[in-house]
Design a protein around this motif. Structure first.
Motif: not given
Length: 997
Positions: A474-480, A539-544, A554-556, A570-573
């Motif tokens: 499930p996608t987590s959403t941060i509410e600004f 959606s901030p995205e990262l690549k190792l 996740g999503t802001i 941990s706020a995202f995952a």
């Protein structure tokens, strides 16, 4: 088809090469499948366009044309390409699959600009410009060969194969001056032997600290040698090397090389060089610079133009001639302070001078040269500005001023002693960008690096990373708005400290990743919006590093302009499990995040949005430039402040948009055909290397410009700007006039450092006022401004010019510079790109597909206008029947509602009917003609009426209208047309005519 369900990433060897089974054949298969799908899409579009030719297949509603596909209605462009409305919810693929019903569920379809982006879930990649995707554009994009509607990219098509073995470095252990009992460090070289680390202190007097690698305690110091004349302390130490249990020390100002027995409490074995600084005799050395040994020889470089060769068999204390030279190698001229390192690679000797070049000698030819009484010449000289080199276990660790590379030594030899494709590159170390290093050592899974003020030791760690395909969290959403105030800060404020602005670690961003995501050791994430507008659904995205697949944090819900939020990861995952960016699986990074790995600099970042079209535009920018703010503030430079910094980001975002555009790529690769001449390089406008561009040159510079490492932006006060490889600065007036088309100087100063490889001067097409890059970008910027598709068109977004910002200006705002070019001004590229337009020419009837929204700004400006009470309205004409005859009348277009138009003469103009009554008249709804001035075959000629009379318009206060010129050189309408003052509509002055463009 290959489908990976579950993969474990064994991150175990920094120096291994990716192992993909049948990688080439896999990619060929993926590309073939993608091309087949592309052909099917093009065929379906062709069939739909053929159907749309028949009006019986078309529905007209409110001036729009539609076609029905499988019981669903879709709008059409003027040339019958099907369009898609934004789906709701955004990820709903129903409308796309209804049209392209042959595309199966292995593909993901998403909306973009009325079209579709199509990506295979198993081998696709959304990395625009270097990805593996198919894009459909209903309105087309300009490619190298003209308008394209379906574009396919296959550069990175690959399956989810993550069995690449990687290493990650641990958090650093540090040795500093205090650790060594010193006030400051002056390191020139480091070496490791078993559990001992040797660190030079290159001072006068100088010494070598011998440190226990496990405890960091200083075991002893080597400070000089005992001689018959007493103790001789070191005066500068350039280099040290170790071979077969012996430590070799080259002391610059002591003019000698000393040899110590490491296993015998560092007892001195002997010395090379008389110590006098004289070349005379058999053993004179002048400023010893570097030393290396193998089983047979010792090689010593000093400030002379020859490298001394000694035989190991002669270097014994019981041999009275132990120090006699055996021969010489020819070396570059005399130079006292060069930093020389030497390395033995099989039968070859590599002699490297920092920041200059390196030489290769074939030692198999040494004895023959000595027998012949000649200096052995190098096999090759390579101009490559390496800094330091370390060789161990068939691996070369090579440092540059901005990176560390690893190369296999056997590949280095096989490649003709060229440092070609590295097996690993490190640009960030211990959370900071790699810069010039004093020395480097890599062995036993440990990287040791020395800088001006410390030595760091990083262990190689191998945490496991797991990827599970065909699942989703499930996608987590941060509410600004729900964030704690302490989590949010604002960057680039007007009063932000200068030292903060110019600190690259605190304030810099890659232009194609304007939402910057940074991870820290304490599992904290910092996300900064460097865009000048609020972004939504981000959606901030990262690549190792080393894993060619992105994952989403996740999503802001919203991220205001220049907002920076700091949150625990941990706020995202909370369990460190993340969806892949294309939602085809889940990464489990828990072991990585719970290890001692240094996380800073370990990830690349980007962002996406499923709904914010402006954010999507920013995310598709092609250049990778890092934008930095210059510290220069003296002479012709002014100190950076927040107002200028924000405007620079706006400028560079628009600049990146220009070079990302299909129009730029089209002109660049068809430069001579369009511009009339070729670009030229440093040799000048000549047909020779580095002269006129070849096809390869255009290709090379296109990609190298987009891949420029950084643009260091500053403020000048000197009447224009200054630029070079390392900095790009312009005067204050460019910070507000760029909105109005003043791009020449900006492009010019950027051109001085075009690809970041060197500084290009005015004799090149990169930085010449009237040739090449500058005129190209001036014309292209003005074209896109007029077209209306620049990311930032509104100068009020930052309000640089506004009086409330005057205290931050270095020069006052010249209001007269804030104006666009005249509507009838056309650059070469304006005319050229209009040839791709399907816009009607001359007078043309209003039709359902003639909707203003379908025209870009450039095309709209080709429509004739008249001044109506200070407003520019579109000119039109219509036929009016007064009961006795038909009259052709002129007026302006009035919008009555959505897709509802009428040609009106205006409230101040009346028509006298045959019975003498004066009435206001207008056309029937949507029954009139527009006037397009875009008619190249008649360019410059007057627009004529059907009666061959010149068309004219009155443009005077309180008077408006369109008419024709009579024999008395008056601008008139039909005799029955009157003004509100009771007089006929006749004007003898203050009128102007219309000319075709």
């Amino acid at each position: 088809k290959m489908k990976i369900n579950k993969l474990t990433l064994a991150l175990s060897s920094l120096l291994s090469i990716s192992q993909f089974a049948s990688a080439n054949s896999e990619q060929s298969y993926f590309q073939s499948l993608q091309n087949t799908t592309t052909n099917q899409i093009e065929e379906r579009l062709h069939n739909l366009r053929q159907q749309a030719i028949n009006n019986e297949n078309i529905i007209n509603e409110n001036g729009k044309r539609y076609i029905v596909v499988n019981n669903t209605k879709y709008p059409l462009t003027h040339d019958n390409y099907i369009e898609f409305d934004i789906p709701s919810p955004f990820l709903d693929e129903t409308s796309f699959r209804n049209v392209f019903d042959f595309i199966d569920n292995d593909w993901e379809l998403s909306w973009y600009e009325g079209g579709v982006v199509i990506v295979n879930k198993h081998f696709g990649n959304y990395d625009y410009g270097n990805g593996c995707l198919i894009e459909y554009y209903p309105r087309g994009v300009i490619g190298n060969n003209g308008i394209q509607h379906v574009v396919t990219e296959s550069a990175s098509c690959a399956v989810n194969s993550f069995d690449t073995q990687l290493q990650h470095l641990s958090k650093a252990q540090t040795i500093n001056a205090e650790s060594l009992g010193l006030d400051t460090l002056a390191i020139s070289a480091i070496e490791r032997f078993q559990d001992k680390l040797y660190i030079t202190q290159d001072t006068s007097p100088g010494f070598i600290s011998v440190v226990d690698i496990n405890t960091f305690e200083v075991i002893t110091r080597i400070e000089g040698i005992e001689t018959a004349k007493g103790f001789q302390a070191y005066q500068r130490i350039n280099d040290i090397s170790i071979h077969d249990g012996l430590l070799y020390v080259s002391s610059l100002s002591s003019n000698r090389v000393d040899i110590f027995d490491i296993n015998n409490d560092h007892q001195q074995v002997l010395s090379l060089g008389s110590g006098t600084g004289s070349w005379s005799g058999n053993n004179g050395l002048v400023h010893a610079q570097g030393v290396v040994a193998n089983h047979d020889y010792v090689f010593v470089a000093d400030s002379m133009s020859r490298i001394s060769v000694y035989r190991q068999q002669d270097l014994t204390t019981d041999n009275p001639q132990f120090a006699k030279r055996h021969g010489f190698l020819a070396f570059e001229g005399k130079y006292t302070h060069r930093k020389v390192q030497m390395h033995i690679i099989d039968q070859y000797l590599m002699v490297s001078t920092a920041d200059r070049n390196y030489f290769i000698y074939d030692l198999a030819k040494l004895e023959q040269a000595i027998e012949q009484g000649v200096d052995l010449a190098p096999e090759k000289r390579v101009d490559n500005k390496v800094q330091k080199i370390d060789i161990a276990d068939n691996v070369m660790t090579v440092t540059f001023n901005n990176r560390i590379e690893w190369h296999k030594t056997d590949e280095f030899v096989k490649n003709g002693f060229e440092l070609l494709t590295p097996i690993k590159t490190l640009t960030s170390l211990n959370g900071k960008a790699v810069s010039t290093l004093k020395d480097v050592h890599f062995s036993n899974d440990e990287l040791i690096t020395a800088t001006d003020n410390h030595i760091t030791l990083n262990q190689v760690l191998t945490p496991q990373v797991e990827f599970t395909a065909d699942t989703q969290l499930p996608t987590s959403t941060i509410e600004f708005d729900a964030l704690m105030p302490a989590s949010v800060t604002q960057v680039l404020t007007n009063d932000e400290a200068h030292e903060v602005l110019v600190n690259r670690e605190l304030r810099s961003v890659n232009i194609n990743s304007l939402v910057k995501t940074e991870l820290f050791d304490d599992h904290t994430v910092k996300i900064t919006n460097y865009a000048a507008k609020e972004l939504r659904d981000i959606s901030p995205e990262l690549k190792l590093n080393g894993v060619n697949k992105w994952f989403s944090l996740g999503t802001i819900d919203r991220l205001p302009a220049y907002a920076q939020i700091t949150l625990p990861l941990s706020a995202f995952a909370p369990d460190f499990r993340f969806n892949s960016a294309n939602r085809d699986g889940v990464f489990d990074l828990s072991e990585l995040f719970n290890s001692n790995v240094e996380l800073k600099g370990l990830f690349e970042h980007r962002f996406s949005s499923q709904s914010d079209t402006f954010a999507q535009t920013l995310a598709r920018l092609k250049p990778t430039w890092e934008i930095r703010f210059a510290a220069n503030s003296t002479g012709k430079w002014r100190a950076m402040n927040g107002l200028y910094a924000r405007e620079w980001l706006i400028i560079m975002t628009n600049f990146a948009h220009l070079v990302s555009s299909d129009e730029f790529k089209h002109v660049w690769f068809n430069f001579k055909d369009i511009m009339g001449y070729d670009m030229h390089g440093t040799a000048g406008a000549v047909s020779e290397p580095n002269g006129y561009f070849t096809a390869n040159d255009y290709d090379h510079y296109y990609h190298s410009m987009l891949a420029r490492d950084y643009v260091n932006v500053g403020i000048t006060a000197m009447g224009g700007g200054l630029g070079g490889q390392g900095i790009t600065g312009v005067d204050t007036w460019m910070f507000y006039t760029h909105y109005y088309g003043q791009w020449g100087i900006i492009a010019h100063e950027f051109g001085h450092g075009f690809d970041g490889k060197k500084t290009y001067h005015h004799n090149t097409s990169f930085a010449n006022g009237g040739n090449g890059w500058q005129p190209l970008m001036t014309m292209l910027a003005n074209y896109h401004i007029r077209k209306g598709d620049m990311p930032y068109m509104d100068e009020d977004i930052n309000g640089f010019y506004k009086p409330e910002n005057s205290q931050y200006h270095y020069v006052g705002v010249a209001q007269n510079k804030r104006k666009h070019r005249s509507a009838d001004h056309m650059y070469l590229l304006d005319d050229y790109f209009m040839t791709f337009s399907s816009m009607p020419q001359g007078w043309f009837s209003h039709t359902p597909k003639m909707v203003l929204d379908s025209l870009n700004n450039q095309e709209r400006m080709m429509l004739a206008t008249l001044n109506v009470n200070g407003n520019a309205e579109y000119a039109c004409r219509f036929i009016f029947n007064d009961g006795e005859k038909e009259a052709q009348l002129h007026g302006y277009v009035e919008v009555l509602g959505k897709d509802v138009y009428q040609c009106v003469m205006g409230n101040d103009i009346s028509y006298q009917l045959p019975n003498g009554e004066k009435v206001n008249v207008q056309s029937s709804i949507n029954q009139f003609d527009w006037l397009s001035l875009y008619t190249p075959t008649l360019k410059g000629e007057q627009v004529k009426t059907t009666a061959e009379q010149a068309l004219c318009t009155i443009n005077a206060s309180g008077f408006y209208g369109v008419g024709f010129v009579n024999n008395n050189n008056q601008c008139v309408q039909q005799p029955e047309v009157y003004w509100s003052n009771g007089n006929r509509w006749v004007f003898s002055s203050k009128w102007s005519d219309y000319k075709y463009r």
